[in-house]
Design an enzyme around this catalytic site. Structure first.
Site, PDB file in Angstrom:
ATOM      1  N   ASP A  47      41.872  43.669  46.592  1.00  0.00           N
ATOM      2  CA  ASP A  47      41.742  43.015  47.888  1.00  0.00           C
ATOM      3  C   ASP A  47      41.774  41.501  47.724  1.00  0.00           C
ATOM      4  O   ASP A  47      41.305  40.986  46.707  1.00  0.00           O
ATOM      5  CB  ASP A  47      40.378  43.370  48.500  1.00  0.00           C
ATOM      6  CG  ASP A  47      40.503  44.200  49.760  1.00  0.00           C
ATOM      7  OD1 ASP A  47      41.558  44.796  49.972  1.00  0.00           O
ATOM      8  OD2 ASP A  47      39.526  44.240  50.521  1.00  0.00           O
ATOM      9  N   TYR A  73      40.275  37.765  48.258  1.00  0.00           N
ATOM     10  CA  TYR A  73      38.944  37.228  48.508  1.00  0.00           C
ATOM     11  C   TYR A  73      38.773  37.017  50.012  1.00  0.00           C
ATOM     12  O   TYR A  73      39.720  36.670  50.713  1.00  0.00           O
ATOM     13  CB  TYR A  73      38.764  35.892  47.789  1.00  0.00           C
ATOM     14  CG  TYR A  73      38.809  35.976  46.281  1.00  0.00           C
ATOM     15  CD1 TYR A  73      37.920  36.773  45.568  1.00  0.00           C
ATOM     16  CD2 TYR A  73      39.732  35.230  45.552  1.00  0.00           C
ATOM     17  CE1 TYR A  73      37.947  36.843  44.183  1.00  0.00           C
ATOM     18  CE2 TYR A  73      39.771  35.276  44.156  1.00  0.00           C
ATOM     19  CZ  TYR A  73      38.877  36.090  43.487  1.00  0.00           C
ATOM     20  OH  TYR A  73      38.906  36.141  42.109  1.00  0.00           O
ATOM     21  N   PHE A  99      42.939  37.602  41.986  1.00  0.00           N
ATOM     22  CA  PHE A  99      41.933  36.939  41.151  1.00  0.00           C
ATOM     23  C   PHE A  99      41.946  35.407  41.263  1.00  0.00           C
ATOM     24  O   PHE A  99      41.025  34.747  40.792  1.00  0.00           O
ATOM     25  CB  PHE A  99      42.055  37.342  39.670  1.00  0.00           C
ATOM     26  CG  PHE A  99      41.764  38.792  39.404  1.00  0.00           C
ATOM     27  CD1 PHE A  99      40.474  39.287  39.504  1.00  0.00           C
ATOM     28  CD2 PHE A  99      42.783  39.674  39.067  1.00  0.00           C
ATOM     29  CE1 PHE A  99      40.198  40.625  39.271  1.00  0.00           C
ATOM     30  CE2 PHE A  99      42.520  41.018  38.840  1.00  0.00           C
ATOM     31  CZ  PHE A  99      41.226  41.498  38.943  1.00  0.00           C
ATOM     32  N   HIS A 125      37.109  46.656  34.903  1.00  0.00           N
ATOM     33  CA  HIS A 125      37.273  45.500  35.783  1.00  0.00           C
ATOM     34  C   HIS A 125      36.442  44.324  35.260  1.00  0.00           C
ATOM     35  O   HIS A 125      35.370  44.537  34.675  1.00  0.00           O
ATOM     36  CB  HIS A 125      36.805  45.875  37.193  1.00  0.00           C
ATOM     37  CG  HIS A 125      37.246  44.932  38.252  1.00  0.00           C
ATOM     38  ND1 HIS A 125      36.551  43.778  38.551  1.00  0.00           N
ATOM     39  CD2 HIS A 125      38.320  44.950  39.091  1.00  0.00           C
ATOM     40  CE1 HIS A 125      37.159  43.133  39.519  1.00  0.00           C
ATOM     41  NE2 HIS A 125      38.245  43.811  39.866  1.00  0.00           N
TER      42      HIS A 125
END
Length: 228
Positions: free
Chosen positions: A69, A71, A82, A191
Site C-alpha cells: 500500500d 503510505y 517504501f 517484511h
C-alpha cells in the site's frame, strides 16, 4: 482526480498494459477514484500515481521490489513503494531497509528517503495498490488495483528474462505465483517492518545478492547509494 492513460503513464507501459486500461474493471476503478476524490483526500497526488512506471520504463526493468500500500500520511507517498518524498521523516520499514543496506554494503544511511535513484536504474518500486485514502491504510484495496499490478508483474515475467524479484513479507511472496522461476530470480525474506525485521530481514543481504546476480548476467549493478 485525473486518471487518463496519457500522459500519466510512460509510453512503453501504456502499450504493454493497453488491454487493462480499457478493461471494464479499470474503468470501474477510475470511477471509484473519482468518487473518492470528491469526499476524501487521496494519496499520492494524481500525477504521481504511476510514478513507478514512469521512472522505470518496461524495457529498463532489471529488479522488481514489491510493496503493498502507499503510505497514508500527508506528503509521504509519491508512487514508489517504501519511498517517501524529500524532507519527510523515514517510516520505520524504510529505516530498517537502510539499516540492512548499511550492514550489507557499508552504505551510509541517507538523509532523504526518496528512492528515485533506484527507480531510474531499473528497480521497479511497485505497490500492489497504487492509491489510498488519507490516514486509512488499506482503504483502496480490492477495488481493482491489485488486478492491474498483477497484470504488470505477469507481463514482466512473460516478456522478459533474468529479472530479480525482491519479495519481502507474506503478501509480496504470494505474488511468486505470477513469476516464471525458470527464467527469473526470486529473493524472499520477511517484511522490513519492526514487527518482523529481526526474524530474517536483517542479514538477508538482498542488495549484494541482487548485484551479484546482475554481474553474473553481464548487467550493470545497482548503485544503492541515495545521494541526498
Amino acid at each position: 482526480m485525473t486518471l487518463t492513460v496519457n500522459p500519466d503513464i510512460e509510453e512503453s507501459w501504456k502499450q504493454v498494459l493497453n488491454e487493462d486500461f480499457n478493461a471494464p474493471y479499470f474503468l470501474q476503478l477510475k470511477q471509484f477514484l473519482i468518487e473518492e476524490k470528491k469526499n476524501y483526500q487521496v494519496f499520492p497526488p494524481g500525477k504521481m500515481i504511476f510514478n513507478a512506471f514512469n521512472l522505470t520504463p518496461f524495457d529498463q526493468v532489471k529488479v522488481v521490489l514489491l510493496g503493498q500500500d502507499p503510505y497514508h500520511d500527508v506528503d509521504q507517498a509519491h508512487g514508489l513503494c517504501f519511498s517517501v518524498q524529500d524532507g519527510i521523516r523515514h517510516p520505520k520499514s524504510l529505516i530498517n531497509i537502510f539499516k540492512e543496506l548499511n550492514a550489507d554494503l557499508g552504505i551510509q544511511i541517507p538523509v532523504s528517503g526518496n528512492l528515485e535513484n533506484w527507480a531510474k536504474q531499473g528497480v521497479l518500486l511497485l505497490n500492489a495498490t497504487l492509491t489510498v485514502r488519507a490516514h486509512q491504510a488499506g482503504s483502496h484495496q480490492n477495488q481493482g488495483w491489485e488486478k492491474f499490478t498483477d497484470a504488470a508483474i505477469k507481463k514482466l515475467s512473460d516478456e522478459k528474462t533474468g529479472l530479480i524479484f525482491l519479495l519481502w513479507g507474506n503478501y509480496a511472496q504470494a505474488k511468486s505465483a505470477l513469476i516464471d522461476t525458470s527464467k527469473h530470480y526470486i529473493l524472499k525474506t520477511v517484511h522490513p517492518s519492526p514487527l518482523s525485521a529481526s526474524r530474517g530481514f536483517f542479514g538477508c543481504k538482498h542488495f549484494s545478492k541482487t548485484n551479484e546476480l546482475l554481474r553474473q548476467m553481464g548487467k550493470k549493478e545497482i548503485d544503492w547509494q541515495i545521494r541526498k
